[in-house]
Enzyme design. Structure first.
Site, PDB file in Angstrom:
ATOM      1  N   HIS A   1      25.895 -29.785  17.385  1.00 17.32           N
ATOM      2  CA  HIS A   1      25.406 -30.533  16.583  1.00 17.32           C
ATOM      3  C   HIS A   1      26.234 -30.484  15.063  1.00 17.32           C
ATOM      4  O   HIS A   1      25.995 -32.011  14.470  1.00 17.32           O
ATOM      5  CB  HIS A   1      24.320 -29.555  16.090  1.00 17.32           C
TER       6      HIS A   1
ATOM      7  N   GLN B   1       6.410 -30.492  21.905  1.00 15.73           N
ATOM      8  CA  GLN B   1       7.695 -30.942  23.337  1.00 15.73           C
ATOM      9  C   GLN B   1       7.558 -29.795  24.419  1.00 15.73           C
ATOM     10  O   GLN B   1       8.658 -29.530  25.680  1.00 15.73           O
ATOM     11  CB  GLN B   1       9.107 -31.684  22.994  1.00 15.73           C
TER      12      GLN B   1
ATOM     13  N   GLN C   1      17.357 -37.494  27.723  1.00 14.45           N
ATOM     14  CA  GLN C   1      16.606 -37.475  25.758  1.00 14.45           C
ATOM     15  C   GLN C   1      17.390 -38.869  25.053  1.00 14.45           C
ATOM     16  O   GLN C   1      16.312 -39.607  24.488  1.00 14.45           O
ATOM     17  CB  GLN C   1      16.621 -36.542  25.807  1.00 14.45           C
TER      18      GLN C   1
HETATM   19  O1  PAF Z   1      17.352 -32.236  20.728  1.00 16.56           O
HETATM   20  C1  PAF Z   1      16.467 -31.966  20.607  1.00 16.56           C
HETATM   21  O2  PAF Z   1      16.795 -30.713  20.257  1.00 16.56           O
HETATM   22  C2  PAF Z   1      15.081 -32.338  19.945  1.00 16.56           C
HETATM   23  O3  PAF Z   1      14.904 -32.608  21.442  1.00 16.56           O
HETATM   24  C3  PAF Z   1      14.953 -33.204  19.308  1.00 16.56           C
HETATM   25  C4  PAF Z   1      15.709 -34.504  19.991  1.00 16.56           C
HETATM   26  C5  PAF Z   1      15.332 -32.320  18.178  1.00 16.56           C
HETATM   27  C6  PAF Z   1      13.698 -34.027  19.153  1.00 16.56           C
HETATM   28  O4  PAF Z   1      12.679 -32.423  18.674  1.00 16.56           O
END
Ligand code: PAF
Length: 284
Positions: free
Chosen positions: A39, A63, A155
């Site tokens: 991150h 999700q 994603q």
């Molecule tokens: O990758 C993640 O941590 C999540 O899928 C995101 C993109 C923050 C969406 O909740």
């Protein structure tokens, strides 16, 4: 100055409006918290392009499948804020579930096609939840740029498609996966691994590299995938959900190496589902 903490959409918008009035560009790094070096790399990447950086921290219930790890997903807000501070982030947007999905919330964003391969069949509804929350975050923040790790490659492609299709005026930056020295891709879910599982986990990357080398040497996708599946099973991964060679943009399955491809894997180690992917050929 430590990052401002915005809990509501209104306070996020007023922060961003102030920056915009000063002519500053704004980037968003969407996260679910439990921040790690992956991150922080995203924050550093967007800081090259934008004066202001917002990190959102929201464990998005939409999700997660019922009965999956929503409740036990690691949460470490104070430490996360310190990490955002150290990385030079300007604000943390941390809405409650009620702020994000107030009573009566009834809209879903669904990207067809790209969500129907790889993780899609194994995680029904997952990408709808991701596309919905990410669309909301983009609109709430009004950012110029947003960054996502290639670790979650499907994603990333889903978010790109969604932003294009909805004419959202921002750029999506994909950032290469950050790995431990032994090759394990950084993930908040690595915290679930027992010491014994953690010792096995790097085999995933090693086996993918072997399969990629076989593909580059001319093996068919079926041959390389079967070899990788067997090696993963032998190493202790069970079940192996998929090992697939796909086109890097469309995620369509390939029968042999052609153009820019990704080799993608999902496999369980005990109670932990690990995913990873690598570009093939490796030099881009
Ligand atoms: O990758 C993640 O941590 C999540 O899928 C995101 C993109 C923050 C969406 O909740």
């Amino acid at each position: 100055m430590p990052p401002a903490i915005a809990r509501s959409v209104a306070s996020l918008r007023s922060l961003v409006a102030g920056w915009r009035a000063a002519g500053e560009r704004v980037a968003l790094v969407p996260t679910m918290g439990a921040l790690h070096r992956g991150h922080i790399t995203l924050v550093e990447a967007v800081r090259q392009h934008c004066r202001r950086v917002v990190v959102s921290i929201f464990v998005n219930p939409l999700q997660f499948a019922p009965g999956s790890d929503f409740n036990r997903y690691p949460r470490s807000f104070e430490t996360d804020c310190r990490q955002v501070d150290a990385a030079g982030g300007d604000a943390v947007f941390a809405p409650s579930v009620e702020e994000m999905y107030p009573a009566g919330f009834a809209t879903e964003v669904r990207v067809a096609g790209l969500t129907e391969t790889l993780c899609g069949p194994f995680r029904p509804g997952h990408f709808d939840g991701v596309a919905t929350v990410v669309a909301k975050l983009f609109i709430q923040c009004g950012c110029d740029l947003a960054a996502f790790g290639e670790k979650d490659y499907q994603q990333l492609q889903v978010v790109r498609r969604m932003a294009t299709d909805l004419d959202l005026p921002l750029t999506i930056l994909g950032v290469p996966t950050v790995r431990e020295p032994d090759g394990l891709a950084l993930s908040s879910r690595n915290a679930y691994l027992s010491p014994a599982e953690r010792a096995i986990a790097p085999r995933l990357y090693a086996i993918m590299q072997q399969a990629a080398a076989a593909l580059e040497a001319g093996a068919t996708a079926a041959g390389a995938e079967a070899m990788a599946r067997k090696a993963l099973k032998d190493a202790g991964f069970n079940p192996v959900e998929y090992v697939e060679l796909v086109d890097a943009e469309s995620l369509a399955r390939l029968d042999r190496l052609r153009g820019q491809a990704r080799l993608a894997v999902a496999a369980w180690l005990g109670q932990t589902r690990l995913i990873d992917n690598i570009p093939v050929p490796s030099a881009r």
